[in-house]
Design a protein around this motif. Sequence first.
Motif, PDB file in Angstrom:
ATOM      1  N   ARG A 160    -101.350  32.457 -16.106  1.00 48.31           N
ATOM      2  CA  ARG A 160    -102.063  33.687 -15.774  1.00 48.31           C
ATOM      3  C   ARG A 160    -103.246  33.902 -16.730  1.00 48.31           C
ATOM      4  N   PRO A 161    -104.027  34.967 -16.521  1.00 48.70           N
ATOM      5  CA  PRO A 161    -105.297  35.097 -17.239  1.00 48.70           C
ATOM      6  C   PRO A 161    -105.232  34.937 -18.752  1.00 48.70           C
ATOM      7  N   GLU A 162    -104.211  35.527 -19.391  1.00 49.36           N
ATOM      8  CA  GLU A 162    -104.135  35.419 -20.853  1.00 49.36           C
ATOM      9  C   GLU A 162    -103.971  33.956 -21.272  1.00 49.36           C
ATOM     10  N   GLY A 163    -103.129  33.229 -20.555  1.00 45.83           N
ATOM     11  CA  GLY A 163    -102.928  31.816 -20.865  1.00 45.83           C
ATOM     12  C   GLY A 163    -104.157  30.981 -20.573  1.00 45.83           C
TER      13      GLY A 163
ATOM     14  N   ASP B  63    -105.152  26.328  -8.717  1.00 46.15           N
ATOM     15  CA  ASP B  63    -103.924  27.047  -8.371  1.00 46.15           C
ATOM     16  C   ASP B  63    -103.212  27.615  -9.593  1.00 46.15           C
ATOM     17  N   ASN B  64    -103.988  28.145 -10.539  1.00 41.72           N
ATOM     18  CA  ASN B  64    -103.484  29.048 -11.562  1.00 41.72           C
ATOM     19  C   ASN B  64    -104.181  30.385 -11.311  1.00 41.72           C
ATOM     20  N   THR B  65    -104.012  31.359 -12.172  1.00 40.99           N
ATOM     21  CA  THR B  65    -104.562  32.693 -11.913  1.00 40.99           C
ATOM     22  C   THR B  65    -105.525  33.102 -13.013  1.00 40.99           C
ATOM     23  N   PHE B  66    -106.801  33.316 -12.641  1.00 48.69           N
ATOM     24  CA  PHE B  66    -107.835  33.645 -13.614  1.00 48.69           C
ATOM     25  C   PHE B  66    -108.128  35.153 -13.680  1.00 48.69           C
ATOM     26  N   THR B  67    -108.413  35.766 -12.551  1.00 50.19           N
ATOM     27  CA  THR B  67    -108.987  37.103 -12.442  1.00 50.19           C
ATOM     28  C   THR B  67    -110.248  37.185 -13.320  1.00 50.19           C
ATOM     29  N   ALA B  68    -110.720  38.412 -13.585  1.00 48.68           N
ATOM     30  CA  ALA B  68    -111.989  38.560 -14.299  1.00 48.68           C
ATOM     31  C   ALA B  68    -111.899  38.081 -15.751  1.00 48.68           C
ATOM     32  N   SER B  69    -110.777  38.363 -16.427  1.00 48.99           N
ATOM     33  CA  SER B  69    -110.696  38.021 -17.852  1.00 48.99           C
ATOM     34  C   SER B  69    -110.625  36.516 -18.081  1.00 48.99           C
ATOM     35  N   GLY B  70    -109.837  35.817 -17.278  1.00 46.42           N
ATOM     36  CA  GLY B  70    -109.797  34.362 -17.395  1.00 46.42           C
ATOM     37  C   GLY B  70    -111.122  33.731 -17.025  1.00 46.42           C
TER      38      GLY B  70
ATOM     39  N   GLU C 241    -115.844  39.785  -9.358  1.00 45.04           N
ATOM     40  CA  GLU C 241    -116.482  39.820 -10.677  1.00 45.04           C
ATOM     41  C   GLU C 241    -116.345  38.483 -11.404  1.00 45.04           C
ATOM     42  N   GLY C 242    -115.135  37.933 -11.407  1.00 40.86           N
ATOM     43  CA  GLY C 242    -114.915  36.656 -12.082  1.00 40.86           C
ATOM     44  C   GLY C 242    -115.715  35.536 -11.466  1.00 40.86           C
TER      45      GLY C 242
END
Length: 391
Positions: free
Chosen positions: A204-207, A228-235, A262-263
């Motif tokens: 997920r984004p933190e990782g 196929d991992n999860t980024f969203t804006a922060s990643g 946004e990302g």
Amino acid sequence: MAIPTDRIYSLEGKGLKLTTAEDIEPYLTELRDVENLEEVRLNGNTLGAEASKALASVLKTKKTLKVATLHDIFTSRLKDEVKQSVVAICEALGELPDLVEVNLSDNAFGPLGAESMAPFLARHTKLEVLKLNNNGLGIQGGTTIARALLACHAECEKQGLQPALRTLVCGRNRLENGAAPEFARAFAALKTLREVRMPQNGIRPEGIAELVAGLAHNAELGVLDLQDNTFTASGSQALAVALGKWETLEALNIGDCLLGAEGGRLVIQALKNRHTLKTVNLQYNEIENDGAVALSESLRTLKVLESLELNGNRFDAEGDAVELIKAALSENDLDDDILGSLSDMEELTDDEDEDDESNDEKDEAEQPTSAAKADEQLADLVDEMKKQLSI
């Protein structure tokens, strides 16, 4: 690395079930007879513990071996049996001074297998390519592997050697955020990685932010696959920063990573400085029209691009943004065929439409002209780029 066929021993895909030392002996006789062996291919068979120990006793005598292709060799074997096999094989591999590539993918050995191979990984300073795809490592096993790589780096420093690892494949292992900090530390220490593939790990984004920050220390990174991992804006923001470090990047696969609107913009804007890119996968990331317009601007600097995947995003496949993208490709004398299929573009759901309408009504009440101004700015940008691209 092209290896002469007379220096390769292969049982690839034969479907052999080799449980005992007696079962494998006829093949070990053949193996012993191969002079100057450089590659062994045993994938697509299944080895028991006793057969693996017998194999190990022969492998450790093959001092010229460079490549060990050992994926999918423990099908139907019990966990304890697999652990014994991995220990025996890795101990043998550790005695081979020229070994540079090991592929143990598609062996469901989990954390126990990781523990079994960790001593080999920690000591074998010449390893350049490590493939551990679909091993069921989980957080515990992934952390064990990452710590072994970090230990190998420390061993290199102790011996006054440069780390050798160039390629790491570690996908489909459910590494999640829990294993990310250790991999990030290993990546930052190594500084030698040129190809990293870690798709489908539930990160997920933190990782993601930790991983790409570690990878940013590897200036010669050429291939990155985090599909196929999860980024969203922060990643995505973390990746955008890291992209500025990889001046030789040729392939970026972040399809199905939920960049979001946004990302998506952040990553796309960062791509304009990566002139070496040949393949880019941005599929199924909820990128919207403004991101697609921004992409058309970034594409103008990507003059060696060979493949661009955008399917499954949230803009019209026949709209102005796609026309701008095609025009940018044409400006670089690149064919439209570079652009993959756009047959599965996503639309907002009814609930999202209702939410947007509700938000629009609220915005209109509070800031009557903000939405109109944004639309005008986007339209002006499209018009300006059409002029620049002679559309």
